[in-house]
Write a protein that holds these residues in place. Structure first.
Motif, PDB file in Angstrom:
ATOM      1  N   TYR A 124       3.172   9.648  -4.649  1.00  0.00           N
ATOM      2  CA  TYR A 124       2.108   8.709  -5.227  1.00  0.00           C
ATOM      3  C   TYR A 124       1.839   7.850  -6.758  1.00  0.00           C
ATOM      4  O   TYR A 124       0.788   9.044  -6.688  1.00  0.00           O
ATOM      5  N   THR A 125       2.199   7.530  -7.411  1.00  0.00           N
ATOM      6  CA  THR A 125       1.483   7.189  -8.640  1.00  0.00           C
ATOM      7  C   THR A 125       0.652   6.201  -8.806  1.00  0.00           C
ATOM      8  O   THR A 125       1.581   5.016  -8.669  1.00  0.00           O
ATOM      9  N   GLN A 126      -0.871   6.227  -9.005  1.00  0.00           N
ATOM     10  CA  GLN A 126      -0.929   4.287  -9.066  1.00  0.00           C
ATOM     11  C   GLN A 126      -1.161   3.950 -10.971  1.00  0.00           C
ATOM     12  O   GLN A 126      -0.480   4.230 -11.207  1.00  0.00           O
ATOM     13  N   LYS A 146       1.166  -1.154  -0.225  1.00  0.00           N
ATOM     14  CA  LYS A 146       0.080  -0.159   0.010  1.00  0.00           C
ATOM     15  C   LYS A 146       0.803   1.808   0.036  1.00  0.00           C
ATOM     16  O   LYS A 146       1.242   1.891   1.221  1.00  0.00           O
ATOM     17  N   GLU A 201       7.266  -0.127  -7.766  1.00  0.00           N
ATOM     18  CA  GLU A 201       6.829  -1.259  -6.912  1.00  0.00           C
ATOM     19  C   GLU A 201       7.676  -2.371  -7.163  1.00  0.00           C
ATOM     20  O   GLU A 201       8.112  -3.482  -5.725  1.00  0.00           O
ATOM     21  N   TRP A 248       0.385   4.031  -1.124  1.00  0.00           N
ATOM     22  CA  TRP A 248      -0.128   5.984  -0.502  1.00  0.00           C
ATOM     23  C   TRP A 248      -0.158   5.873   0.514  1.00  0.00           C
ATOM     24  O   TRP A 248       0.056   7.006   1.277  1.00  0.00           O
ATOM     25  N   GLU A 275       2.489  -0.066 -16.207  1.00  0.00           N
ATOM     26  CA  GLU A 275       1.836  -0.225 -15.081  1.00  0.00           C
ATOM     27  C   GLU A 275       1.932  -0.724 -14.210  1.00  0.00           C
ATOM     28  O   GLU A 275       0.936  -1.811 -13.857  1.00  0.00           O
ATOM     29  N   ALA A 298       2.693   0.716 -10.380  1.00  0.00           N
ATOM     30  CA  ALA A 298       3.014   1.717  -8.822  1.00  0.00           C
ATOM     31  C   ALA A 298       3.869   2.473  -8.758  1.00  0.00           C
ATOM     32  O   ALA A 298       5.183   1.211  -8.686  1.00  0.00           O
TER      33      ALA A 298
END
Length: 64
Positions: free
Chosen positions: A28-30, A2, A55, A4, A37, A39
Motif C-alpha cells: 500500500y502506498t499513501q 481504506k 484508488e 491499507w 498524489e 493512494a
C-alpha cells in the motif's frame, strides 16, 4: 476507501474499465508518497511481476 486494510489478503479488484485483477495485495502506498498524489495498492501477479492500482481506478474490491 481504506486500501491499507487489504494488504496481505487475496483480492479480486474490478477497475473502472471493467478489467478484473486477481492476486495477493502485497503493498500500500499513501497518497502523500505517490506521484500523482493518489493512494494505491500493489497486487502480486507472479513471483517476478506485480501491478499497481491507483484508488481512482478501482470500481470495487472483494476479498477472496
Amino acid at each position: 476507501m481504506k486500501l491499507w486494510e487489504y494488504v496481505g489478503k487475496s483480492l479480486k479488484v474490478v477497475c473502472i474499465d471493467n478489467q478484473v485483477i486477481k492476486g495477493k495485495c502485497d503493498g500500500y502506498t499513501q497518497a502523500l508518497d505517490n506521484e500523482p498524489e493518489i493512494a494505491s495498492i500493489s497486487i502480486e501477479r507472479t513471483k517476478d511481476y506485480g501491478i499497481e492500482i491507483y484508488e481512482n481506478e478501482i470500481k470495487s474490491i472483494e476479498v477472496i
